[in-house]
Design a protein around this motif. Sequence first.
Motif, PDB file in Angstrom:
ATOM      1  N   VAL A  68     -11.807  10.141  -9.644  1.00 56.18           N
ATOM      2  CA  VAL A  68     -11.527   9.002  -9.744  1.00 56.18           C
ATOM      3  C   VAL A  68      -9.238   9.172  -9.210  1.00 56.18           C
ATOM      4  N   VAL A  69      -9.171   8.584  -8.570  1.00 51.60           N
ATOM      5  CA  VAL A  69      -7.435   8.084  -8.789  1.00 51.60           C
ATOM      6  C   VAL A  69      -6.979   7.569  -8.777  1.00 51.60           C
ATOM      7  N   ASN A  70      -6.105   6.604  -9.810  1.00 53.26           N
ATOM      8  CA  ASN A  70      -5.119   5.588  -9.949  1.00 53.26           C
ATOM      9  C   ASN A  70      -3.668   5.529  -9.289  1.00 53.26           C
ATOM     10  N   PHE A  71      -4.006   4.410  -8.830  1.00 51.56           N
ATOM     11  CA  PHE A  71      -2.558   4.165  -8.088  1.00 51.56           C
ATOM     12  C   PHE A  71      -1.845   3.061  -8.983  1.00 51.56           C
ATOM     13  N   ASN A  72      -2.231   3.725 -10.183  1.00 51.35           N
ATOM     14  CA  ASN A  72      -1.017   2.913 -11.334  1.00 51.35           C
ATOM     15  C   ASN A  72      -1.768   1.251 -11.482  1.00 51.35           C
ATOM     16  N   ALA A  73      -3.250   1.154 -10.833  1.00 50.83           N
ATOM     17  CA  ALA A  73      -3.691   0.026 -10.540  1.00 50.83           C
ATOM     18  C   ALA A  73      -4.692  -0.765 -12.111  1.00 50.83           C
ATOM     19  N   TYR A  74      -5.469   0.386 -12.640  1.00 49.21           N
ATOM     20  CA  TYR A  74      -5.853  -0.266 -13.602  1.00 49.21           C
ATOM     21  C   TYR A  74      -5.977   0.253 -14.653  1.00 49.21           C
ATOM     22  N   HIS A  75      -5.627   0.648 -15.921  1.00 50.26           N
ATOM     23  CA  HIS A  75      -5.523   0.958 -16.694  1.00 50.26           C
ATOM     24  C   HIS A  75      -6.764   1.123 -17.572  1.00 50.26           C
ATOM     25  N   ASN A  76      -8.095   0.527 -16.987  1.00 48.52           N
ATOM     26  CA  ASN A  76      -9.193   1.398 -18.516  1.00 48.52           C
ATOM     27  C   ASN A  76     -10.561   2.044 -17.287  1.00 48.52           C
ATOM     28  N   SER A  77      -9.053   3.137 -16.651  1.00 46.86           N
ATOM     29  CA  SER A  77      -9.908   3.260 -15.405  1.00 46.86           C
ATOM     30  C   SER A  77     -11.465   4.099 -15.879  1.00 46.86           C
ATOM     31  N   LEU A 127      -6.670   0.510  -6.401  1.00 47.90           N
ATOM     32  CA  LEU A 127      -5.506   0.377  -5.579  1.00 47.90           C
ATOM     33  C   LEU A 127      -4.778  -0.978  -6.578  1.00 47.90           C
ATOM     34  N   PRO A 128      -3.350  -1.693  -6.196  1.00 48.58           N
ATOM     35  CA  PRO A 128      -2.499  -2.224  -6.828  1.00 48.58           C
ATOM     36  C   PRO A 128      -2.672  -3.719  -6.535  1.00 48.58           C
ATOM     37  N   GLU A 129      -3.638  -4.148  -5.464  1.00 46.61           N
ATOM     38  CA  GLU A 129      -3.767  -5.314  -4.796  1.00 46.61           C
ATOM     39  C   GLU A 129      -5.063  -5.544  -3.550  1.00 46.61           C
ATOM     40  N   LYS A 130      -5.059  -6.720  -3.967  1.00 45.16           N
ATOM     41  CA  LYS A 130      -6.663  -6.546  -3.635  1.00 45.16           C
ATOM     42  C   LYS A 130      -7.185  -6.538  -2.236  1.00 45.16           C
ATOM     43  N   LYS A 131      -6.007  -6.915  -1.348  1.00 46.24           N
ATOM     44  CA  LYS A 131      -6.214  -7.247   0.206  1.00 46.24           C
ATOM     45  C   LYS A 131      -5.110  -7.008   0.573  1.00 46.24           C
ATOM     46  N   LEU A 166      -1.591   0.518   0.792  1.00 40.84           N
ATOM     47  CA  LEU A 166      -1.549   2.559   0.448  1.00 40.84           C
ATOM     48  C   LEU A 166      -3.183   2.812   0.921  1.00 40.84           C
ATOM     49  N   TYR A 167      -3.444   1.068   1.356  1.00 37.72           N
ATOM     50  CA  TYR A 167      -5.004   1.662   2.106  1.00 37.72           C
ATOM     51  C   TYR A 167      -5.625   2.761   3.244  1.00 37.72           C
ATOM     52  N   GLY A 168      -4.627   2.363   4.206  1.00 41.77           N
ATOM     53  CA  GLY A 168      -3.958   2.466   4.991  1.00 41.77           C
ATOM     54  C   GLY A 168      -4.663   4.126   5.964  1.00 41.77           C
ATOM     55  N   PRO A 169      -3.290   4.624   4.541  1.00 45.88           N
ATOM     56  CA  PRO A 169      -2.420   6.084   4.418  1.00 45.88           C
ATOM     57  C   PRO A 169      -3.882   6.636   3.119  1.00 45.88           C
ATOM     58  N   GLN A 174     -14.545   5.091  -1.664  1.00 47.27           N
ATOM     59  CA  GLN A 174     -14.668   3.461  -2.676  1.00 47.27           C
ATOM     60  C   GLN A 174     -13.133   3.377  -2.856  1.00 47.27           C
ATOM     61  N   CYS A 175     -12.376   2.071  -1.801  1.00 47.66           N
ATOM     62  CA  CYS A 175     -11.123   1.820  -2.578  1.00 47.66           C
ATOM     63  C   CYS A 175     -11.921   0.752  -3.558  1.00 47.66           C
ATOM     64  N   LEU A 176     -11.336   0.001  -4.295  1.00 48.84           N
ATOM     65  CA  LEU A 176     -11.267  -1.303  -5.353  1.00 48.84           C
ATOM     66  C   LEU A 176      -9.841  -1.945  -6.090  1.00 48.84           C
ATOM     67  N   ALA A 177      -9.775  -2.897  -6.532  1.00 47.77           N
ATOM     68  CA  ALA A 177      -9.214  -3.699  -7.241  1.00 47.77           C
ATOM     69  C   ALA A 177      -9.481  -4.463  -8.437  1.00 47.77           C
TER      70      ALA A 177
END
Length: 894
Positions: free
Chosen positions: A488-497, A561-565, A569-572, A586-589
């Motif tokens: 799992v990679v968490n870009f400061n997005a979800y605190h309960n991963s 990811l920190p934003e839904k749409k 960060l999605y492209g890179p 798989q990316c998700l917010a």
Amino acid sequence: MLPPLPSPPQRPMGTPGHGVLTTRQKQNRTLMQRKGLGTRGLLVNLITNHFRVNIPAYKLDDYFYQYSVTAAREDGSTVEGIGGGLGRKIIKKLVQTYGAELNGRKVIFDGEHTLFTVGSLPNNNNSFTVVLEDLLPFSSSSRRYGDNDHDPQQDLKRAKRSAKSQMFNVEITFSTKIPMGLIANATNTHSHHQQDDALRVLNIILRQHADMYYDPCLLVRQSFFVNTNQNFNDVGGGVQACRGFSSSFHTTQSGLSLNYDVSTTVVIKAQSVLKFLEESDIVKSHDRIDWAKAERVLRHLRIKVATSQLEFKICGLSEKPCKEQLFAMKFKRGDEVQTRAVTVYDYFKKQHHIATDKSASLPCINVGKSNRPIYYPVQLCELLPLQRYKKALSSNQRSVLVDKTRQKPQDRKDVLERPSTIEGYNMDPVLNACGVSIDPHLTQVQGRLLSAPKLIVGCEQRLIPRDGRWNFMHKKLRRPVDMQRWAVVNFNAYHNSRWFCEGLIRSGRDKGLNIAPIYRIFEEDACMRNEPPGVRVEKICKKIEGTYSFDERPRFLLCFLPEKKNCNLYGPWKRKCLMDWGIITQCLAPGRVNDQYFTNLLLKINAKFGGINSELDLEDGIKIPLISRCPTMILGMDVSHGSPGQVDVPSIAAVASSREWPLMSRYRASVKTQPSKVEMIDSLCKPTETGDDGIIRKLLIDFRRTCENNRRPENIIIFRDGVSESQFNQVLNIELDQIIKACKLLDNDEAWNPKFMVIVAQKNHHTRFFVPNSPENVSPGTIIDKNICHPQNNDFYLCAHKGILGTSRPVHYHVLLDEIGFSPDELQELVHSLSYVYQRSSTAVSLVAPICYAHLAAAQVAQILKSDHSAESSSSNVEVPSFNGEVSASMFFC
């Protein structure tokens, strides 16, 4: 694993099968005619937003006479671009002045250079002198207020004194005549071009009607928008959704009809320029202004100036602020004319007694030309209404736009049934001259309700979707996969991963997926949040590379990811995973997380790994008509373009193709870039000295590798999205030729001639269907191929999905070519079934799945190119980076 295909033998350029079209390819194909109507399904009565049109028999012998129009001023200079407001004024005045000389003919002007009349004019070459009384001597873009060489006050007085007549010499020259009778005789298979010309004239009358009866009125193709308060809804950023109406004539199996529907466009909010800049986040404070961005947004917008109430078009902005921007003001001292340098700020404060303190430190609006600027303070400028906003909307703006413009079926039907609409058309003098009368009632049509196809999920369990939906509660996936090495990679997005991953594992095991415990969670350092997206991705990737050896790298990465749409960060991130590493991601917010959320996420992950969530019962055995008998390849083709305001962004062509015949649920995709805004795909076949480097060759090889007994496709079914009716012949004679050529170049076997079917899917139309005496949308599986379809061509409407919000929009399918030999029922059942093989969801989709996959692949590559620095600097010549071989054949786009 099957052995690799041998490389095709080299042959000289110019021999058959190496870039030269065979006799079959050289033929000029025409659209196939309808072979019959479908009969399967439960008959249902519907109404549609088409209104029947009647033309009396005695009018059918009349003609539309077409003339070309040119205009010149009194000094002989040609009026450049007679189209637009000036052209309409000239023609309107001409008709008022010379009505008798025109024999009382009703005139139809297309707003450009062509004029039509009902009946002929007295002469083939006609010359008229037209005098317009209310024109100022200066164009709206060059009036001399605030000019460097003129005193704005004196110029304003001069302009008022000069509000005199202007003379134009107008030449009207006969071009051709168009029979009106062809419109009524819609079932005639001859003279299609003349029939289209006659329809075009009638549609121009509709535009002219809107322009005449609504002032001001914004015309966008066949839609018109009126400046009334109830038509506007704010969507944020200084722009509004404007509701209008679309109206157009069509020939149908039942004769001529008027298609009338609600339409929406996005416009600039009519307010002060300064307020607009503030709302659009260009002006945050007077000392922090992105004026380069402001100038790009404001250029070419129309404004009204408070001091004179005159209208101008913005050319740009001044280089200096209002209190420093000088111009040469002329004044008279005795008999001598002198000039002195005055700031724009001082001029308006002294001459007009207007305090421009609010905009004193801001640049001025330039409404002149770059070499002869005309300046006004920003504070005095108001944006005019009904100006289209052509830039890209943000994700939040798009969400608000959809939310505020959707209409329930009953509400939409009530608006369309208002009698005033059709009454206005029936009172139009030009339509009356054509003998056109329109029935004010919505047209009744008969449709059929197709049964939903049976599906197979895990443990050979069969189910029948209800209302276009099914679920996986207490069910296994049809072909689940194992997930053994993942992180799992968490870009400061979800605190309960970690809790999230445990829930995902439990849900996956319930669905039959063997998911191993999570190995590690890579958390982004908090100090990286304000860094550029590329830097953030590279930093966390170094963490991953420092943890695993090359052979031990995870096969799957779940990324928070920190934003839904539209997260930047999605492209890179996708580029790094799919092109550099070859790792499925798989990316998700996450928002609200529940079992359905986990299920939807698992459907995507399983499909990306090569699993199948559900498949058609028809795929289990030899049950699909004409497809199960011999290898059949299904293609979905689409071209994605940049936003309307982006001209240097490449267009992206994507083709999704089926694999593992006889399945119709597994696909892969190939993507290429092409010049900006080009719709025809130019890379389907790209002959080289050693073979072919086009899209289709790669897909043909993949189909052969995954097909039983390593067989080539004998049938190829092509679903093409995004083209208009005027481009159908290009699809048949350009794109299909490329595909045939790619087949010939595959291994140079002249005996291999697959059969083709070409179908175009259109969603950009205004036909809607309603259930009589019901507020609900039409049911999933509703199909219409009679009454309002094309009188000759093979087309039908299908609403395969369940419309939950707003009014369902059916897909209009056009069958351009069928060499395979489907019956109407077999083809319609096939198209309907392909709406149920979309692996990302447990619902039927409105478009066939191959096209949906092509959309997804193009959109994902667009995000990757957007994030690539080279894409920003080399405009539309960017090539799509190569996908890593580990993921190139996967459904990475799911």
